[in-house]
Design an enzyme around this catalytic site. Structure first.
Site, PDB file in Angstrom:
ATOM      1  N   CYS A   5       0.796  -1.239   0.000  1.00  0.00           N
ATOM      2  CA  CYS A   5       0.000   0.000   0.000  1.00  0.00           C
ATOM      3  C   CYS A   5       0.824   1.282   0.000  1.00  0.00           C
ATOM      4  CB  CYS A   5      -0.929   0.011   1.208  1.00  0.00           C
ATOM      5  SG  CYS A   5      -2.111  -1.320   1.139  1.00  0.00           S
TER       6      CYS A   5
HETATM    7  N1  LIG Z   1      -2.762  -5.932   1.948  1.00  0.00           N
HETATM    8  C1  LIG Z   1      -3.221  -4.873   2.549  1.00  0.00           C
HETATM    9  O1  LIG Z   1      -2.935  -4.649   3.703  1.00  0.00           O
HETATM   10  C2  LIG Z   1      -4.154  -3.903   1.878  1.00  0.00           C
HETATM   11  C3  LIG Z   1      -4.768  -2.915   2.665  1.00  0.00           C
HETATM   12  C4  LIG Z   1      -5.643  -2.030   2.068  1.00  0.00           C
HETATM   13  C5  LIG Z   1      -5.874  -2.104   0.700  1.00  0.00           C
HETATM   14  N2  LIG Z   1      -5.271  -3.059  -0.053  1.00  0.00           N
HETATM   15  C6  LIG Z   1      -5.590  -3.101  -1.466  1.00  0.00           C
HETATM   16  O2  LIG Z   1      -6.410  -4.231  -1.724  1.00  0.00           O
HETATM   17  C7  LIG Z   1      -6.123  -4.765  -3.017  1.00  0.00           C
HETATM   18  C8  LIG Z   1      -5.751  -6.224  -2.907  1.00  0.00           C
HETATM   19  O3  LIG Z   1      -4.562  -6.340  -2.136  1.00  0.00           O
HETATM   20  P1  LIG Z   1      -4.106  -7.675  -1.441  1.00  0.00           P
HETATM   21  O4  LIG Z   1      -3.057  -7.294  -0.478  1.00  0.00           O
HETATM   22  O5  LIG Z   1      -5.272  -8.444  -0.969  1.00  0.00           O
HETATM   23  O6  LIG Z   1      -3.471  -8.427  -2.700  1.00  0.00           O
HETATM   24  P2  LIG Z   1      -3.064  -9.981  -2.787  1.00  0.00           P
HETATM   25  O7  LIG Z   1      -2.020 -10.060  -3.834  1.00  0.00           O
HETATM   26  O8  LIG Z   1      -2.781 -10.524  -1.429  1.00  0.00           O
HETATM   27  O9  LIG Z   1      -4.379 -10.684  -3.277  1.00  0.00           O
HETATM   28  C9  LIG Z   1      -4.930 -10.511  -4.528  1.00  0.00           C
HETATM   29  C10 LIG Z   1      -5.495 -11.847  -4.995  1.00  0.00           C
HETATM   30  O10 LIG Z   1      -6.141 -11.628  -6.253  1.00  0.00           O
HETATM   31  C11 LIG Z   1      -5.899 -12.723  -7.078  1.00  0.00           C
HETATM   32  N3  LIG Z   1      -6.114 -12.302  -8.452  1.00  0.00           N
HETATM   33  C12 LIG Z   1      -5.318 -11.606  -9.270  1.00  0.00           C
HETATM   34  N4  LIG Z   1      -5.914 -11.390 -10.444  1.00  0.00           N
HETATM   35  C13 LIG Z   1      -7.131 -11.953 -10.362  1.00  0.00           C
HETATM   36  C14 LIG Z   1      -8.216 -12.067 -11.271  1.00  0.00           C
HETATM   37  N5  LIG Z   1      -8.162 -11.531 -12.483  1.00  0.00           N
HETATM   38  N6  LIG Z   1      -9.313 -12.729 -10.841  1.00  0.00           N
HETATM   39  C15 LIG Z   1      -9.366 -13.279  -9.617  1.00  0.00           C
HETATM   40  N7  LIG Z   1      -8.381 -13.196  -8.717  1.00  0.00           N
HETATM   41  C16 LIG Z   1      -7.264 -12.543  -9.098  1.00  0.00           C
HETATM   42  C17 LIG Z   1      -4.480 -13.129  -6.763  1.00  0.00           C
HETATM   43  O11 LIG Z   1      -4.230 -14.474  -7.105  1.00  0.00           O
HETATM   44  C18 LIG Z   1      -4.445 -12.917  -5.238  1.00  0.00           C
HETATM   45  O12 LIG Z   1      -4.798 -14.084  -4.535  1.00  0.00           O
HETATM   46  C19 LIG Z   1      -5.034  -3.871  -3.595  1.00  0.00           C
HETATM   47  O13 LIG Z   1      -5.624  -2.864  -4.352  1.00  0.00           O
HETATM   48  C20 LIG Z   1      -4.402  -3.262  -2.369  1.00  0.00           C
HETATM   49  O14 LIG Z   1      -3.802  -2.021  -2.644  1.00  0.00           O
HETATM   50  C21 LIG Z   1      -4.407  -3.964   0.510  1.00  0.00           C
END
Ligand SMILES: NC(=O)c1ccc[n+]([C@@H]2O[C@H](COP(=O)([O-])OP(=O)(O)OC[C@H]3O[C@@H](n4cnc5c(N)ncnc54)[C@H](O)[C@@H]3O)[C@@H](O)[C@H]2O)c1
Length: 435
Positions: free
Chosen positions: A272
């Site tokens: 993030c």
């Molecule tokens: N990790 C955090 O602490 C956090 C906090 C706030 C916001 N976010 C935001 O949330 C979003 C997700 O982050 P995250 O940390 O969960 O990412 P992540 O990489 O842990 O998870 C994303 C998941 O999406 C899957 N994926 C990718 N493309 C896909 C598709 N086309 N269809 C289905 N699944 C698909 C991946 O395999 C993965 O399992 C981002 O925008 C991030 O900026 C993350």
């Protein structure tokens, strides 16, 4: 098709089915939460290995215990069959939003997910984007992709943005206790999305548009990036002046108003803070605007691993050793304490820079047994054991992540030279160098 009143009633009765796309750090805990309050939840992911694990009731994320998944197994259906999207009432998108090699938003995950949804979109469904992104993504880009289905946002389906505010590993604030910001494409969109989220959180904060919700999330993360850069810059200055930045911050913190403590470190990490502000920087260019604070903060924060390596070199030099050939142990590979997340971790940069200078580098991280090949790095290393014997065998120890399991007394007693980027070692000792 259900109109918005019917959909709201379905949600109120918990008869609505929820589909969450992306079973990652954000999507998985969200799915568990919806399951635990009584909704049937489909968890979609393109990564079959994650789906297989989740189907077996196993978590692949350290701070999410498998027992949480088993507890909701009656309500939780992990799947990679996206045709099931047509069976749900609400679709929540939690896919990655990284930066590409040019430091610009990589929207391929969100957009391809939008294309997939468009194939199965039905009248009366709600689609919510949770991935962090620039203002305009939901009501401009995603809306256009979803409308390829022939359905109209606000009329045939409902569209909203609700940013995730997860703080991985923070036991004090779980999803239920973090207020959830919700912005709708239209008043009806806002109503149904708020109805949905009010089931999983104590407080839903409704705002006037999806753009406000998107911008608020970027403000939150930019605020952290800029303030961390400020203390990182002051760390460099105070080091030259012989003043301990950590003591300065503890002192300033005693002011009961108008000051919030941020701490310096080895550089930003995680999905993030180092990434999200640049989504705004990119979008700002469309308006002929330069986000100078974000750029400056980025410059200072990305310089931190170089500073840590310079301090290590200096510290070795002071005891008559060169960095070339020095045996160095890096403590912590994760980007922050007590998590198993390597994304954007400054450890990776520090290890690479030390290796480039000829050091022989090992690392220890109890939560990351190996560093697999990554997009920017191909380190392929395995975590070494952290024994007293082992600590003694390195010329220098660089503390990058202050995992709670690291015992400062044992480290201080056994390490020959310590470069501490987290103030883990509080004791004043000539062999401890703050960096
Ligand atoms: N990790 C955090 O602490 C956090 C906090 C706030 C916001 N976010 C935001 O949330 C979003 C997700 O982050 P995250 O940390 O969960 O990412 P992540 O990489 O842990 O998870 C994303 C998941 O999406 C899957 N994926 C990718 N493309 C896909 C598709 N086309 N269809 C289905 N699944 C698909 C991946 O395999 C993965 O399992 C981002 O925008 C991030 O900026 C993350």
């Amino acid at each position: 098709m259900s109109n918005h009143v019917e959909l709201k009633e379905k949600i109120q009765k918990k008869e609505a089915k929820v589909g969450i796309i992306g079973m990652g750090y954000v999507g998985l805990p969200l799915a568990i939460r919806f399951g635990e309050v009584g909704f049937k939840v489909y968890g979609f992911d393109i990564d079959e290995s994650k789906i297989e694990k989740l189907k077996a009731g196993e978590s692949y994320i350290k701070h999410i215990d498998s027992s949480n998944i088993k507890r909701v197994s009656q309500n939780f259906y992990p799947t990679s069959d996206f045709s099931k999207l047509s069976e749900v009432d609400a679709i929540i998108i939690c896919v990655p939003t990284p930066l590409n090699n040019y430091h610009e938003p990589d929207m391929t995950y969100v957009f391809s997910t939008g294309e997939t949804i468009a194939k199965y979109l039905k009248k009366g469904q709600l689609v919510v984007l949770e991935s962090t992104t620039y203002p305009g993504t939901t009501d401009e880009d995603l809306k256009a992709i979803l409308e390829k289905s022939g359905l109209k946002a606000g009329e045939d389906f409902y569209l909203a943005f609700s940013p995730e505010r997860e703080d991985p590993g923070n036991k004090e604030f779980d999803i239920s206790r973090i207020p959830k910001v919700v912005g709708g494409y239209s008043p009806k969109c806002l109503e149904v999305a708020t109805e949905l989220y009010s089931n999983i959180t104590q407080k839903a904060v409704t705002v006037s548009s999806t753009k406000v919700a998107e911008a608020a999330k970027i403000l939150e993360n930019t605020y952290r990036a800029v303030n961390i850069a400020l203390v990182n810059e002051l760390k460099l200055l105070f080091d030259r002046m012989g003043i301990d930045i950590w003591e300065v911050i503890e002192t300033a913190k005693t002011k009961p108003f108008g000051f919030q403590a941020f701490y310096p470190g080895p550089g930003l990490g995680g999905h993030c803070i180092p990434v999200d502000p640049f989504y705004l920087t990119w979008k700002a260019k469309e308006y002929e605007f330069h986000t100078r604070f974000i750029e400056l903060a980025g410059e200072i924060n990305t310089g931190m691993p170089y500073y840590v390596v310079n301090k290590t070199m200096e510290a070795l030099n002071n005891i008559g050793k060169s960095i070339k050939g020095a045996k160095i142990l890096v403590l912590g590979a994760a980007y922050k304490k007590d998590v198993d997340d390597l994304r954007e971790s400054p450890s990776l940069k520090i290890i690479t820079l030390l290796q480039d200078k000829g050091a022989i580098v090992d690392y220890n991280d109890p939560y990351i047994p190996e560093i697999p090949p990554l997009r920017k790095y191909s380190l392929k290393m395995h975590s070494v054991e952290l024994t007293e014997e082992n600590l003694k065998s390195y010329d220098a120890l660089v503390i990058v992540t202050d995992h709670s399991v690291y015992d400062p007394t044992v480290i201080l007693k056994n390490a020959n030279l310590i470069i501490d980027t987290r103030n883990l070692i509080k004791a004043k000792d000539p062999k401890v160098i703050k960096a």
